[in-house]
Scaffold this motif. Sequence first.
Motif, PDB file in Angstrom:
ATOM      1  N   LEU A   1       0.817  -1.230  -0.189  1.00 23.41           N
ATOM      2  CA  LEU A   1       0.204   0.227   0.009  1.00 23.41           C
ATOM      3  C   LEU A   1       0.913   1.191  -0.153  1.00 23.41           C
ATOM      4  O   LEU A   1       0.648   2.064  -0.850  1.00 23.41           O
ATOM      5  CB  LEU A   1      -1.173   0.239   1.089  1.00 23.41           C
ATOM      6  CG  LEU A   1      -1.989   1.182   1.362  1.00 23.41           C
ATOM      7  CD1 LEU A   1      -2.854   1.215   0.295  1.00 23.41           C
ATOM      8  CD2 LEU A   1      -2.625   1.427   2.571  1.00 23.41           C
ATOM      9  N   ILE A   2       2.051   1.262   0.702  1.00 23.27           N
ATOM     10  CA  ILE A   2       2.748   2.491   0.819  1.00 23.27           C
ATOM     11  C   ILE A   2       3.299   2.605  -0.592  1.00 23.27           C
ATOM     12  O   ILE A   2       3.434   3.565  -0.994  1.00 23.27           O
ATOM     13  CB  ILE A   2       3.917   2.117   2.083  1.00 23.27           C
ATOM     14  CG1 ILE A   2       3.385   2.095   3.296  1.00 23.27           C
ATOM     15  CG2 ILE A   2       4.977   3.430   1.638  1.00 23.27           C
ATOM     16  CD1 ILE A   2       4.258   1.766   4.505  1.00 23.27           C
TER      17      ILE A   2
ATOM     18  N   GLN B   1       3.243   5.786  -3.048  1.00 21.89           N
ATOM     19  CA  GLN B   1       4.435   6.487  -3.724  1.00 21.89           C
ATOM     20  C   GLN B   1       4.513   6.387  -5.183  1.00 21.89           C
ATOM     21  O   GLN B   1       4.835   7.555  -5.824  1.00 21.89           O
ATOM     22  CB  GLN B   1       5.561   5.522  -3.145  1.00 21.89           C
ATOM     23  CG  GLN B   1       7.015   6.154  -3.456  1.00 21.89           C
ATOM     24  CD  GLN B   1       8.116   5.436  -2.685  1.00 21.89           C
ATOM     25  OE1 GLN B   1       8.053   4.315  -2.146  1.00 21.89           O
ATOM     26  NE2 GLN B   1       8.989   6.208  -2.716  1.00 21.89           N
ATOM     27  N   ALA B   2       3.870   5.241  -5.899  1.00 16.83           N
ATOM     28  CA  ALA B   2       3.878   5.240  -7.301  1.00 16.83           C
ATOM     29  C   ALA B   2       2.732   6.164  -7.662  1.00 16.83           C
ATOM     30  O   ALA B   2       2.928   6.825  -8.747  1.00 16.83           O
ATOM     31  CB  ALA B   2       3.393   3.907  -7.790  1.00 16.83           C
ATOM     32  N   SER B   3       1.590   6.390  -6.949  1.00 19.98           N
ATOM     33  CA  SER B   3       0.678   7.512  -7.567  1.00 19.98           C
ATOM     34  C   SER B   3       1.360   8.783  -7.356  1.00 19.98           C
ATOM     35  O   SER B   3       1.055   9.665  -8.259  1.00 19.98           O
ATOM     36  CB  SER B   3      -0.314   7.465  -6.643  1.00 19.98           C
ATOM     37  OG  SER B   3      -1.086   6.012  -6.568  1.00 19.98           O
ATOM     38  N   ILE B   4       1.961   9.223  -6.333  1.00 15.55           N
ATOM     39  CA  ILE B   4       2.643  10.515  -6.148  1.00 15.55           C
ATOM     40  C   ILE B   4       3.796  10.351  -7.414  1.00 15.55           C
ATOM     41  O   ILE B   4       3.832  11.667  -7.986  1.00 15.55           O
ATOM     42  CB  ILE B   4       3.262  10.621  -4.824  1.00 15.55           C
ATOM     43  CG1 ILE B   4       2.280  10.712  -3.848  1.00 15.55           C
ATOM     44  CG2 ILE B   4       4.050  11.708  -4.934  1.00 15.55           C
ATOM     45  CD1 ILE B   4       2.704  10.815  -2.523  1.00 15.55           C
TER      46      ILE B   4
ATOM     47  N   ILE C   1       7.377   6.325 -17.204  1.00 15.13           N
ATOM     48  CA  ILE C   1       8.597   5.831 -16.892  1.00 15.13           C
ATOM     49  C   ILE C   1       8.746   6.255 -15.125  1.00 15.13           C
ATOM     50  O   ILE C   1       9.635   5.645 -14.456  1.00 15.13           O
ATOM     51  CB  ILE C   1       9.910   7.057 -17.376  1.00 15.13           C
ATOM     52  CG1 ILE C   1       9.865   6.818 -18.725  1.00 15.13           C
ATOM     53  CG2 ILE C   1      11.015   6.958 -16.717  1.00 15.13           C
ATOM     54  CD1 ILE C   1      10.806   7.585 -19.604  1.00 15.13           C
ATOM     55  N   SER C   2       7.921   7.262 -14.628  1.00 18.00           N
ATOM     56  CA  SER C   2       8.244   7.555 -13.251  1.00 18.00           C
ATOM     57  C   SER C   2       7.478   6.597 -12.283  1.00 18.00           C
ATOM     58  O   SER C   2       7.557   6.238 -11.122  1.00 18.00           O
ATOM     59  CB  SER C   2       7.553   8.998 -12.995  1.00 18.00           C
ATOM     60  OG  SER C   2       6.198   8.915 -13.158  1.00 18.00           O
ATOM     61  N   ILE C   3       6.351   5.773 -12.987  1.00 21.75           N
ATOM     62  CA  ILE C   3       5.944   4.684 -12.070  1.00 21.75           C
ATOM     63  C   ILE C   3       6.522   3.334 -12.364  1.00 21.75           C
ATOM     64  O   ILE C   3       6.042   2.349 -11.661  1.00 21.75           O
ATOM     65  CB  ILE C   3       4.166   4.653 -12.308  1.00 21.75           C
ATOM     66  CG1 ILE C   3       3.949   4.110 -13.812  1.00 21.75           C
ATOM     67  CG2 ILE C   3       3.667   5.928 -11.803  1.00 21.75           C
ATOM     68  CD1 ILE C   3       2.552   3.869 -14.031  1.00 21.75           C
ATOM     69  N   ALA C   4       7.213   3.134 -13.492  1.00 25.62           N
ATOM     70  CA  ALA C   4       7.836   1.984 -13.592  1.00 25.62           C
ATOM     71  C   ALA C   4       8.563   1.205 -12.393  1.00 25.62           C
ATOM     72  O   ALA C   4       8.310   0.112 -12.051  1.00 25.62           O
ATOM     73  CB  ALA C   4       8.773   2.048 -14.844  1.00 25.62           C
ATOM     74  N   VAL C   5       9.502   1.915 -11.708  1.00 27.37           N
ATOM     75  CA  VAL C   5      10.370   1.391 -10.473  1.00 27.37           C
ATOM     76  C   VAL C   5       9.518   0.829  -9.611  1.00 27.37           C
ATOM     77  O   VAL C   5       9.509  -0.026  -9.015  1.00 27.37           O
ATOM     78  CB  VAL C   5      11.359   2.333 -10.078  1.00 27.37           C
ATOM     79  CG1 VAL C   5      12.281   1.727  -8.922  1.00 27.37           C
ATOM     80  CG2 VAL C   5      12.511   2.397 -11.316  1.00 27.37           C
ATOM     81  N   PRO C   6       8.485   1.929  -9.123  1.00 25.72           N
ATOM     82  CA  PRO C   6       7.692   1.429  -7.876  1.00 25.72           C
ATOM     83  C   PRO C   6       6.548   0.282  -8.298  1.00 25.72           C
ATOM     84  O   PRO C   6       6.484  -0.429  -7.545  1.00 25.72           O
ATOM     85  CB  PRO C   6       6.751   2.924  -7.623  1.00 25.72           C
ATOM     86  CG  PRO C   6       7.609   4.000  -8.261  1.00 25.72           C
ATOM     87  CD  PRO C   6       8.358   3.366  -9.600  1.00 25.72           C
ATOM     88  N   VAL C   7       6.410   0.238  -9.479  1.00 28.27           N
ATOM     89  CA  VAL C   7       5.302  -0.843  -9.810  1.00 28.27           C
ATOM     90  C   VAL C   7       5.969  -2.123  -9.933  1.00 28.27           C
ATOM     91  O   VAL C   7       5.575  -3.233  -9.328  1.00 28.27           O
ATOM     92  CB  VAL C   7       4.664  -0.491 -11.264  1.00 28.27           C
ATOM     93  CG1 VAL C   7       4.014  -1.809 -11.788  1.00 28.27           C
ATOM     94  CG2 VAL C   7       3.646   0.500 -11.065  1.00 28.27           C
TER      95      VAL C   7
END
Length: 180
Positions: free
Chosen positions: A62-63, A67-70, A93-99
Motif C-alpha cells: 500500500l505504501i 508512492q507510485a501514485s505520487i 517512466i516515473s511509475i515503472a520502478v515503484p510498480v
Amino acid sequence: MKKRKVKQEMQELLNKGMGKSEIYKKYQDNGLPEKKLALMVTALPDPFLCQKYEKMNNLLILIMFVQASIAALIGFNTGALLGGHNIILFGLISIAVPVLFIIGFYRYSLTAYNAFLILGIIQFPRLFKDIGQVPVFTTLVVVFSILSMGYVWFLKSRLYPDSGLFGVKKNGGKYFQLTQ
C-alpha cells in the motif's frame, strides 16, 4: 539440472514442510557451489513466514502504491510542462520502478527487498540537495525515506532471517541454517 527447475523443486519441498536446512543438505551434493546453493535456499519464501507477516507486507505494498501514485503525478506534471507526448512518457517512466517493487513485494521476492534497500542507500545523499531551498519538504522526504527503508529492512529480516544485505549469514563459518 537447470537452476530454475532446482528452485522450483526446492520451493515445493519447502511448501510441503521441509526445513531450509534439510533442503540445503539434500542439494549439497548436486554440484552447485556452496555459496550459490545457500543463497538459493535463503531466497526461498517460507510459506509460514509469508502468512505470518502478510498484513505487514500488504501495508508495504500500500505504501508503495501511494508512492507510485505520487511519482505518476509528478511525472505527468513534468511531462505536461515539456509538452507533446512527454506527458505519457514521463508518467510511465516515473511509475515503472515503484510498480516493479510492488510486484516483487507481492511475490515475496528477496531480490525486491534488497534492491529497495540498496537503491534507498544510494539515493539517500541526493535527498539533501534541496535542504536550503525547501527545508520542510526535504525534511519530510528524508523522514519518509528513513522510515520506509527501516520498515523494508525490518520486514525483510522477518521474512528472510538467514539473509543479510549482501548475502547469506554464516553461523560459525558455515552456511546454513539458523532457522528451521
